[in-house]
Design a protein around this motif. Sequence first.
Motif, PDB file in Angstrom:
ATOM      1  N   UNK A   1       1.011  -1.092   0.128  1.00 34.71           N
ATOM      2  CA  UNK A   1      -0.070   0.087  -0.018  1.00 34.71           C
ATOM      3  C   UNK A   1       1.000   0.972  -0.034  1.00 34.71           C
ATOM      4  N   UNK A   2      -0.192   2.414  -0.181  1.00 34.51           N
ATOM      5  CA  UNK A   2       0.807   3.849  -0.212  1.00 34.51           C
ATOM      6  C   UNK A   2       1.407   4.077   1.147  1.00 34.51           C
ATOM      7  N   UNK A   3       0.383   3.661   2.205  1.00 32.83           N
ATOM      8  CA  UNK A   3       0.738   3.829   3.506  1.00 32.83           C
ATOM      9  C   UNK A   3      -0.149   3.009   4.273  1.00 32.83           C
ATOM     10  N   UNK A   4       0.472   2.753   5.470  1.00 26.72           N
ATOM     11  CA  UNK A   4      -0.315   1.705   6.229  1.00 26.72           C
ATOM     12  C   UNK A   4       0.081   1.779   7.768  1.00 26.72           C
ATOM     13  N   UNK A   5      -0.578   1.274   8.680  1.00 22.61           N
ATOM     14  CA  UNK A   5      -0.112   1.249  10.017  1.00 22.61           C
ATOM     15  C   UNK A   5       0.544   0.063  10.440  1.00 22.61           C
ATOM     16  N   UNK A   6       1.878  -0.032  10.201  1.00 21.83           N
ATOM     17  CA  UNK A   6       2.914  -0.833  10.598  1.00 21.83           C
ATOM     18  C   UNK A   6       2.926  -1.140  12.140  1.00 21.83           C
TER      19      UNK A   6
ATOM     20  N   UNK B   1       8.646   2.713   3.769  1.00 25.98           N
ATOM     21  CA  UNK B   1       8.026   2.313   2.591  1.00 25.98           C
ATOM     22  C   UNK B   1       8.897   1.082   2.094  1.00 25.98           C
ATOM     23  N   UNK B   2      10.139   0.872   2.473  1.00 21.33           N
ATOM     24  CA  UNK B   2      11.178  -0.206   1.954  1.00 21.33           C
ATOM     25  C   UNK B   2      10.694  -1.417   2.804  1.00 21.33           C
TER      26      UNK B   2
ATOM     27  N   UNK C   1       7.496  -2.696   1.187  1.00 22.44           N
ATOM     28  CA  UNK C   1       7.974  -3.392  -0.380  1.00 22.44           C
ATOM     29  C   UNK C   1       8.417  -4.826   0.018  1.00 22.44           C
ATOM     30  N   UNK C   2       9.371  -4.889   0.914  1.00 28.09           N
ATOM     31  CA  UNK C   2       9.987  -6.210   1.061  1.00 28.09           C
ATOM     32  C   UNK C   2       8.718  -7.074   1.670  1.00 28.09           C
ATOM     33  N   UNK C   3       7.934  -6.644   2.452  1.00 31.48           N
ATOM     34  CA  UNK C   3       6.869  -7.370   3.119  1.00 31.48           C
ATOM     35  C   UNK C   3       5.960  -7.802   2.107  1.00 31.48           C
ATOM     36  N   UNK C   4       5.764  -7.322   1.049  1.00 33.30           N
ATOM     37  CA  UNK C   4       4.730  -7.630  -0.241  1.00 33.30           C
ATOM     38  C   UNK C   4       5.533  -8.422  -1.015  1.00 33.30           C
ATOM     39  N   UNK C   5       6.740  -8.664  -1.081  1.00 36.92           N
ATOM     40  CA  UNK C   5       7.464  -9.505  -2.005  1.00 36.92           C
ATOM     41  C   UNK C   5       8.214 -10.856  -1.342  1.00 36.92           C
TER      42      UNK C   5
ATOM     43  N   UNK D   1       3.491   2.550  -4.743  1.00 37.25           N
ATOM     44  CA  UNK D   1       4.777   2.118  -4.064  1.00 37.25           C
ATOM     45  C   UNK D   1       5.955   2.712  -3.944  1.00 37.25           C
ATOM     46  N   UNK D   2       5.858   3.985  -4.852  1.00 36.11           N
ATOM     47  CA  UNK D   2       7.247   5.003  -4.768  1.00 36.11           C
ATOM     48  C   UNK D   2       7.182   5.878  -3.643  1.00 36.11           C
ATOM     49  N   UNK D   3       5.909   5.801  -3.015  1.00 37.01           N
ATOM     50  CA  UNK D   3       5.783   7.097  -2.055  1.00 37.01           C
ATOM     51  C   UNK D   3       6.834   7.401  -1.076  1.00 37.01           C
ATOM     52  N   UNK D   4       7.300   8.407  -1.210  1.00 36.82           N
ATOM     53  CA  UNK D   4       8.325   8.469   0.142  1.00 36.82           C
ATOM     54  C   UNK D   4       9.856   8.114  -0.348  1.00 36.82           C
ATOM     55  N   UNK D   5      10.179   7.487  -1.450  1.00 33.58           N
ATOM     56  CA  UNK D   5      11.213   6.833  -1.777  1.00 33.58           C
ATOM     57  C   UNK D   5      12.221   7.892  -2.560  1.00 33.58           C
ATOM     58  N   UNK D   6      13.613   7.726  -1.913  1.00 30.20           N
ATOM     59  CA  UNK D   6      14.541   8.543  -2.940  1.00 30.20           C
ATOM     60  C   UNK D   6      14.769   8.129  -4.065  1.00 30.20           C
ATOM     61  N   UNK D   7      15.491   8.891  -4.993  1.00 32.99           N
ATOM     62  CA  UNK D   7      15.472   8.730  -6.342  1.00 32.99           C
ATOM     63  C   UNK D   7      15.972   7.451  -6.960  1.00 32.99           C
ATOM     64  N   UNK D   8      17.128   7.124  -6.153  1.00 35.09           N
ATOM     65  CA  UNK D   8      17.951   5.922  -6.432  1.00 35.09           C
ATOM     66  C   UNK D   8      16.901   4.705  -6.156  1.00 35.09           C
ATOM     67  N   UNK D   9      16.294   4.731  -5.135  1.00 32.42           N
ATOM     68  CA  UNK D   9      15.364   3.443  -4.834  1.00 32.42           C
ATOM     69  C   UNK D   9      14.192   3.387  -5.693  1.00 32.42           C
ATOM     70  N   UNK D  10      13.720   4.484  -6.198  1.00 34.65           N
ATOM     71  CA  UNK D  10      12.801   4.563  -7.222  1.00 34.65           C
ATOM     72  C   UNK D  10      13.239   4.002  -8.370  1.00 34.65           C
TER      73      UNK D  10
END
Length: 255
Positions: A83-88, A142-143, A146-150, A162-171
């Motif tokens: 998700x874009x954001x969630x309560x982890x 968010x990273x 991403x790992x949790x979903x894969x 899924x790219x929300x809040x990520x830096x350019x290299x991670x995108x």
Amino acid sequence: MDSIISMKGLRKSYGKKEVLHGIDLDIAPGQVIGYIGPNGAGKSTTVRILAGLDGQFEGEVTVNGLDIRTQALEVKKRIGYIPEQTEIYDVLTPREFLSMLGRLQGMDSAQMEQRMQKMLSYFGMDGHIDDRMDTFSKGMRQKVLLVSGLLHNPEIIFMDEPLSGLDANTVILVKEIITQLAAQGKTIIYCSHIMDTVEKISDRIILIADGSVVADGAIETLRSNQGDSLEAIFSNLTGQGGFDQKASDFMKSFD
């Protein structure tokens, strides 16, 4: 080819407001779907239903041949949801959080531990695997998502911004991961407002507006019928436009 995801007459209401107006879609295995639309169009609502997180809807929905309304638990075993954001559980560490999810998916402990360490290291998070997540920035969280979903290597993956809040290299890295997941035959539903990314990674684009499908096809087909770019297509079909004039009018606010 049989559909891996099927929606027939999908309707969803919140109170008296209907947000999905009879969606009919069939998605084949291995497709990367760019699922786009304006805010409030029903994108996230659709994904939540497909992921088995909302069973209050009308119509028929199947995922991997399973009825999402009556077999939601079985569906959840077969999908990844980012998700874009969630309560982890932010009082946990990434190791604790991902271990919990891996056990829920029935993963072997040794495989789970090895895989999470590798995946986190690729996102530059290996040095934070035992840090509590309440200290993390949005991008770091968010990273972990991403790992949790894969982590369990699902065949069907739902990504909602899924790219929300990520830096350019991670995108850049995530875009390449999506490309390689697609090459392995994974089915991916990708929701985003970043049109150039959607255009690059998707082999089929579905545009919804006001809870209905207004365009569906390969980007080349949509370009020939609607506009030169996905941004132009989006603008034409969602009733927006005249942005140069709107920007000029906005600037008059400074007068």
